[in-house]
Write an enzyme that holds these catalytic residues in place. Structure first.
Site, short mmCIF file in Angstrom:
data_model
loop_
_atom_site.label_atom_id
_atom_site.label_comp_id
_atom_site.label_asym_id
_atom_site.label_seq_id
_atom_site.Cartn_x
_atom_site.Cartn_y
_atom_site.Cartn_z
N HIS A 140 -3.77 -4.99 0.63
CA HIS A 140 -3.23 -5.51 1.90
C HIS A 140 -3.32 -7.04 1.92
O HIS A 140 -4.36 -7.60 2.27
CB HIS A 140 -4.02 -4.93 3.08
CG HIS A 140 -3.73 -3.48 3.33
ND1 HIS A 140 -2.67 -3.06 4.10
CD2 HIS A 140 -4.34 -2.36 2.88
CE1 HIS A 140 -2.65 -1.74 4.13
NE2 HIS A 140 -3.65 -1.29 3.39
N VAL B 35 -2.87 -16.35 30.12
CA VAL B 35 -1.95 -17.15 29.30
C VAL B 35 -0.52 -16.62 29.36
O VAL B 35 0.43 -17.38 29.55
CB VAL B 35 -2.43 -17.19 27.83
CG1 VAL B 35 -1.44 -17.94 26.96
CG2 VAL B 35 -3.80 -17.84 27.73
N ASP B 36 -0.35 -15.30 29.21
CA ASP B 36 0.99 -14.74 29.08
C ASP B 36 1.86 -14.98 30.31
O ASP B 36 2.97 -15.50 30.21
CB ASP B 36 0.91 -13.23 28.79
CG ASP B 36 0.14 -12.92 27.51
OD1 ASP B 36 0.02 -13.82 26.65
OD2 ASP B 36 -0.35 -11.79 27.37
N GLU C 90 -2.08 -8.98 4.03
CA GLU C 90 -2.04 -9.49 5.40
C GLU C 90 -3.41 -9.64 6.04
O GLU C 90 -3.54 -10.31 7.06
CB GLU C 90 -1.16 -8.57 6.28
CG GLU C 90 -1.72 -7.19 6.55
CD GLU C 90 -1.39 -6.15 5.49
OE1 GLU C 90 -1.42 -4.95 5.82
OE2 GLU C 90 -1.13 -6.53 4.33
N CYS D 100 0.84 -1.21 0.00
CA CYS D 100 0.00 0.00 0.00
C CYS D 100 0.88 1.26 0.00
O CYS D 100 1.48 1.58 -1.01
CB CYS D 100 -0.98 -0.02 1.17
SG CYS D 100 -2.35 1.15 0.95
#
Length: 510
Positions: free
Chosen positions: A168, A225-226, A170, A80
């Protein structure tokens, strides 16, 4: 071991992290840096990606960079804004689009000989988001795909190792986006895909052992979780020299403190559980402002954590569950990706405790953290639990916090979450929770008039929390949840369902 690496230079696009995540999914290591990062090419850098941007390349203050430092040396992919910047720098023409493309578009006239567009079928859907268009390519560059609206949807100059797309790849809506990124990192850059969860575990454990040695480390667990995966990695590296502190701030979900504490102990972690509910409730009394709630909870957490940590002799390190999006967002870049949420890290702890910081997960995205956690044996009740706000139920109780309100919300939330699990919906949504409103409504139960609290149910689809869509839960499921809450939780007589998306709303109410 040095991994093959792709560098992403960020010009402020909201999608930059998605580029990195898609490349990581191809088992290729990549890093995100600001566009003005002082980059020195090395053998392990196999390619450079230029992201999108909220700017126009024709703006007076448009972010630019010296392309000639790496053009021709490693393959460059412009996305882009990056595509427009490459074109302009090399003498092409970029101007305001007569037809602005935003949203879905179809690729046409795909060049079958292009390495970048290999295995991308004619008519493939892509996602556009641009106000400018490339009207003329520089000399030596050729178009490799168009859309019905614009002639230059993708172009390349293989001699200079330059490749670019106006769309894009992604984002989810670009059907062959992952194929295009794979073509770039594997076929063009020659990356073999040596970045795996197991390789991360092996290297991180080794690095932690070298970094920490025989020192003691303290880590605040949240039940998420982290912090849990960070604890397991450190435990694998240094064993009993890791001291975990799990604080009950009285704002966790129903029975969560005891259940999670037992899970941690089964994992062999050295955990200290602290009941600090009364301290938090006392400090929060009468506070209604959301930001003030956050600051108060942060202050009390630091006080409780500091007190507990000082019971452990000779601690040298403070471990944190910082993940890669936190790192990226803490670096100043022009554009949306410059912001950082104040609750990402426990602000003030390192300075107060005068400890060195260790962050085992600082290079991982959330989905990678889960993959690592699974390999380390983290149980499903922690591994796949929904994201939960750092301040806990305090920002899901609108208005002041009291133990009675917390108890009401815990019961309602437990009924809601259990119903989602039993119906099979829990793992279909990204995050769900109940919110206790600071208003009461009239109701009738039996022959009696009631005047009780209202609960709002929230359930959203998202990938990273940056945007979110409300989930269309079945009416019969919502009806049964509403009935269960009203019948079983004395103090609540009305249930509503939040059908707002982000933006313009946020996921949490405060």
């Amino acid at each position: 071991m040095k991994h093959q690496k792709i560098i992403i230079l960020d010009f402020g696009s909201q999608y930059t992290q998605l580029i990195a995540r898609k490349i990581r999914e191809l088992q290729v290591y990549c890093e995100v840096h600001p566009f003005n990062y002082s980059l020195t090419l090395s053998e392990d850098i196999k390619g450079i990606v230029l992201s999108g941007s909220p700017f126009s390349v024709n703006d007076d203050n448009a972010p630019i960079l010296e392309l000639n430092k790496f053009v021709g040396k490693v393959p460059v992919l412009g996305i882009c804004y990056g595509a427009q910047l490459i074109a302009k720098i090399n003498g092409g023409e970029v101007a305001k689009s007569k037809i602005r493309e935003y949203g879905r578009a179809k690729l046409v006239n795909i060049n079958a000989d292009s390495k970048l567009m290999k295995n991308v079928p004619e008519g493939s859907q892509v996602w556009m988001s641009h106000g400018d268009s490339i009207l003329q390519l520089p000399q030596g560059f050729k178009i490799v795909a168009s859309t019905e609206s614009i002639p230059v949807a993708a172009y390349e100059n293989p001699v200079q190792k330059i490749y670019a797309v106006q769309f894009h790849p992604e984002v989810y809506h670009s059907e062959c986006g992952k194929q295009i990124l794979s073509n770039y990192v594997k076929d063009i850059c020659g990356c073999t895909g040596d970045w795996t969860p197991q390789s991360f575990i092996d290297e991180t454990v080794k690095n932690l052992q070298e970094q920490i040695g025989n020192d003691k480390v303290v880590l605040g667990l949240s039940g998420g979780v982290d912090s849990s995966v960070a604890a397991l990695l450190l435990n694998k590296a240094i064993g009993k020299n890791l001291y975990c502190i799990f604080i009950d701030n009285g704002l966790l979900r129903k029975n969560e403190f005891q259940e999670v504490l037992e899970s941690y102990q089964h994992l062999g972690l050295n955990v200290i559980g602290i009941d600090a509910k009364e301290h938090f409730y006392s400090a929060l009394k009468g506070i209604v402002d959301p930001e003030q709630k956050r600051k108060t909870i942060g202050r009390v957490f630091i006080e409780e954590f500091d007190k507990a940590a000082h019971q452990i002799k000779d601690v040298k390190w403070l471990a944190q569950g910082t993940i890669y999006p936190d790192v990226i967002e803490s670096v100043s870049v022009k554009g949306p990706s410059a912001t950082i949420k104040s609750h990402h890290n426990v602000g003030g702890l390192p300075e107060k405790m005068q400890l060195k910081i260790v962050e085992p997960l600082r290079m991982l995205f959330k989905d990678e953290v889960r993959e690592v956690g699974k390999l380390l044996g983290l149980p499903d009740n922690i591994l796949h639990r929904h994201p939960f706000p750092g301040p806990g139920l305090a920002i899901r109780i609108i208005g002041d916090i009291t133990p009675e309100k917390v108890a009401l919300l815990q019961e309602a939330d437990a009924i809601y979450i259990d119903a989602l699990k039993q119906s099979g919906w829990y793992h279909k949504v990204w995050q769900a929770g109940a919110i206790l409103l600071n208003t009461r409504s009239v109701g009738v139960m039996g022959d009696e008039r009631t005047y009780e609290y209202v609960v709002a149910l929230r359930s959203v689809h998202s990938t990273d929390g940056m945007t979110a869509d409300w989930v269309h839960l079945p009416y019969d499921l919502l009806a049964s949840i509403s009935n269960a809450i009203i019948n079983q939780v004395k103090g609540i007589n009305r249930v509503v369902y939040d059908i707002s998306s982000k933006p313009p709303a946020t996921i949490e109410w405060e």
